[in-house]
Design a protein around this motif. Structure first.
Motif, short mmCIF file in Angstrom:
data_model
loop_
_atom_site.label_atom_id
_atom_site.label_comp_id
_atom_site.label_asym_id
_atom_site.label_seq_id
_atom_site.Cartn_x
_atom_site.Cartn_y
_atom_site.Cartn_z
N GLN A 8 31.25 45.14 38.89
CA GLN A 8 30.60 44.70 40.12
C GLN A 8 29.17 44.25 39.86
OE1 GLN A 8 31.00 49.00 41.67
NE2 GLN A 8 29.20 48.25 42.78
N SER A 9 28.70 43.41 40.76
CA SER A 9 27.27 43.10 40.89
C SER A 9 26.75 41.94 40.06
CB SER A 9 26.42 44.34 40.59
OG SER A 9 26.90 45.44 41.31
N GLN A 10 27.60 41.04 39.61
CA GLN A 10 27.10 39.86 38.89
C GLN A 10 26.30 38.97 39.83
OE1 GLN A 10 30.01 37.53 36.79
NE2 GLN A 10 28.80 35.66 36.95
N VAL A 11 25.11 38.59 39.40
CA VAL A 11 24.27 37.67 40.15
C VAL A 11 23.51 36.80 39.16
CG1 VAL A 11 22.32 37.46 41.75
CG2 VAL A 11 24.00 39.27 42.08
N GLY A 12 23.29 35.54 39.50
CA GLY A 12 22.51 34.66 38.65
C GLY A 12 23.38 33.71 37.85
N PRO A 13 22.76 32.76 37.20
CA PRO A 13 23.50 31.67 36.55
C PRO A 13 24.08 32.01 35.19
CG PRO A 13 21.14 31.34 36.29
CD PRO A 13 21.30 32.55 37.16
N SER A 14 23.63 33.06 34.55
CA SER A 14 24.10 33.37 33.20
C SER A 14 25.47 34.03 33.25
CB SER A 14 23.11 34.28 32.48
OG SER A 14 22.98 35.51 33.15
N ALA A 15 26.14 34.07 32.10
CA ALA A 15 27.47 34.68 32.00
C ALA A 15 27.36 36.20 32.05
CB ALA A 15 28.16 34.24 30.71
N TRP A 16 28.27 36.82 32.81
CA TRP A 16 28.31 38.27 32.94
C TRP A 16 29.70 38.77 32.57
CZ3 TRP A 16 24.86 41.81 35.92
CH2 TRP A 16 23.58 41.26 36.12
N LEU A 17 29.76 40.05 32.28
CA LEU A 17 31.03 40.71 31.99
C LEU A 17 31.88 40.73 33.25
CD1 LEU A 17 32.45 42.36 29.71
CD2 LEU A 17 31.35 44.40 30.67
N GLY A 18 33.11 40.29 33.16
CA GLY A 18 34.02 40.24 34.31
C GLY A 18 35.36 40.85 33.96
N ALA A 19 36.31 40.83 34.89
CA ALA A 19 36.30 40.17 36.18
C ALA A 19 35.51 40.99 37.21
CB ALA A 19 37.73 39.98 36.68
N GLN A 20 35.00 40.28 38.22
CA GLN A 20 34.21 40.93 39.25
C GLN A 20 35.09 41.71 40.23
OE1 GLN A 20 30.55 40.93 40.00
NE2 GLN A 20 30.90 40.87 37.80
N THR A 21 34.57 42.86 40.67
CA THR A 21 35.33 43.73 41.58
C THR A 21 35.68 43.00 42.87
OG1 THR A 21 34.21 45.67 40.68
CG2 THR A 21 35.28 45.91 42.83
#
Length: 424
Positions: A302-315
């Protein structure tokens, strides 16, 4: 987009930040000994170094991110958070950008805290958990008693410097020595959470007691730096999941999908070698083993924000996709949190679950005052005290891509003479 995880920065603000002003904390430190639902607190009794136990007294210091207890504390909380380069790296202008971002975000975040009751309950639960754990420790580890409860938050009161000064005032250090255990309340280690808290503790130790590795009469520190698969932690999670599964009709119960949710991390942090994703996955696997793999499950972030790549998948995306596919019976499990806070009470309860708009989407209760969890905390601490090591061998390893000199020196300090040579 609401403020969710500690990394949550709006896309437009990140884009404008191309490439602290910390307000002094005031007031005394208190620890809750009463029923946490009543919100009462009493001062920590002074500690003397003439205790009858052979190795006591022992200060047990819970480390956590913290949260504003009232809406008036939100801006200070956000300002400290956004000026922490370990958590949110904003480059050379961070001390300037952090407070600006905080000021801009404050009204919206105040509204979110108002929606969950006017503030975060994390201080109440942390103080309660620590005090109750110390009561158990006094019984099962009398040789290190009395155990004195303290809480050190990274971004909200009681701040690390407040806690450290209270230790000194209570008779630890200042030429009297004494033992203190820094007990991270992030069960899974990340440089952005536990690492940041330890960096702060190391900073204030140097400021208040001197920078030498072992000055005579200073507080002797050891660290419980991770405990992702401790049987008691696993059992507490499993019990809460089983309790929620019982609310579904028996014929549907084994088809309910379990969605374990944890804070996400930017992929730049993951690719640096941060151990957090693997340790969260280890917790999930241990819990599912305890449940005999009774249900289908997934780990999401949870909680991805912003333009860069984040660990997913999002909740949030995961829930919506499963509901669209007809999997309308889902149990959300906050697997990286030891108590309720804005990420559970607002993001999961008031955003994800309401957006799903399905009565079958539910959340397992957080650990909070769970007696099984309190016993687990005491067992983790007891084993640490018995072992007599300054930290785990795992803590001596820096991330493969780490270039932080502060991280290096902090690890050397807490590893001590026993493990210090392993830190490189």
């Amino acid at each position: 987009m609401s403020f969710r995880a500690p990394f949550a920065i709006p896309r437009r603000i990140l884009s404008s930040a191309a490439t602290s002003a910390l307000r002094p904390a005031t007031g005394g430190y208190v620890t809750c000994y009463s029923n946490p639902r009543r919100g009462l607190a009493t001062a920590v009794p002074p500690v003397t170094q003439d205790a009858t136990s052979s190795k006591g007294p022992t200060a047990m210091v819970f480390l956590n991110m913290g949260g504003p207890s009232t809406t008036n504390e939100v801006e200070d909380f956000l300002s400290r958070l956004f000026t922490d380069g370990d958590l949110i790296p904003l480059g050379r202008f961070q001390s300037y950008l952090g407070p600006l971002i905080a000021k801009r975000r404050t009204p919206k975040i105040q509204k979110q805290y108002a929606d969950i009751g006017g503030g975060s309950p994390i201080r109440k639960w942390s103080e309660y958990q620590c005090a109750e754990m110390c009561k158990v420790l006094d019984q099962i580890s009398p040789e290190t008693a009395p155990h004195k409860p303290y809480v050190a938050f990274r971004y909200a009161a009681p701040l690390t410097e407040m806690m450290y000064q209270q230790l000194l005032d209570d008779g630890f250090g200042n030429g009297k020595g004494g033992r203190a255990v820094a007990f991270t309340q992030y069960p899974q280690y990340s440089c952005s959470t536990t690492g940041s808290s330890l960096n702060e503790l190391w900073k204030w130790r140097n400021r208040l007691e001197g920078s030498q590795a072992d000055p005579t009469g200073a507080i002797q520190w050891s660290v419980i730096d991770r405990w992702p698969t401790h049987p008691g932690l696993v059992e507490a999670f499993a019990q809460n999941i089983e309790a929620q599964l019982k609310t579904y009709p028996e014929e549907k119960r084994d088809k309910v999908v379990l969605l374990f949710s944890a804070h996400s991390l930017p992929m730049s942090v993951v690719n640096r070698g941060d151990p957090y994703p693997s340790e969260v996955a280890a917790t999930v696997h241990a819990v599912m083993q305890r449940l005999n793999f009774s249900n289908p499950y997934r780990l999401c972030w949870q909680s991805q924000v912003g333009p860069s790549a984040w660990l997913g998948a999002q909740t949030s995306d995961t829930v919506m996709q499963y509901v669209k596919r007809g999997h309308t019976d889902l149990v959300l499990v906050p697997i990286a949190f030891t108590s309720d806070h804005i990420e559970t009470l607002y993001e999961l309860d008031l955003e994800v679950m309401e957006e799903a708009n399905s009565p079958g989407v539910k959340r397992a209760e957080s650990l909070n005052g769970n007696p099984t969890f309190i016993k687990a905390l005491a067992d983790v601490a007891h084993k640490h005290l018995q072992k007599g090591e300054p930290c785990s061998a795992q803590m001596t390893l820096r991330c493969q891509g780490c270039k932080s000199e502060r991280c290096l020196e902090q690890k050397k300090f807490f590893a001590g003479k026993q493990h210090g040579a392993l830190v490189m």
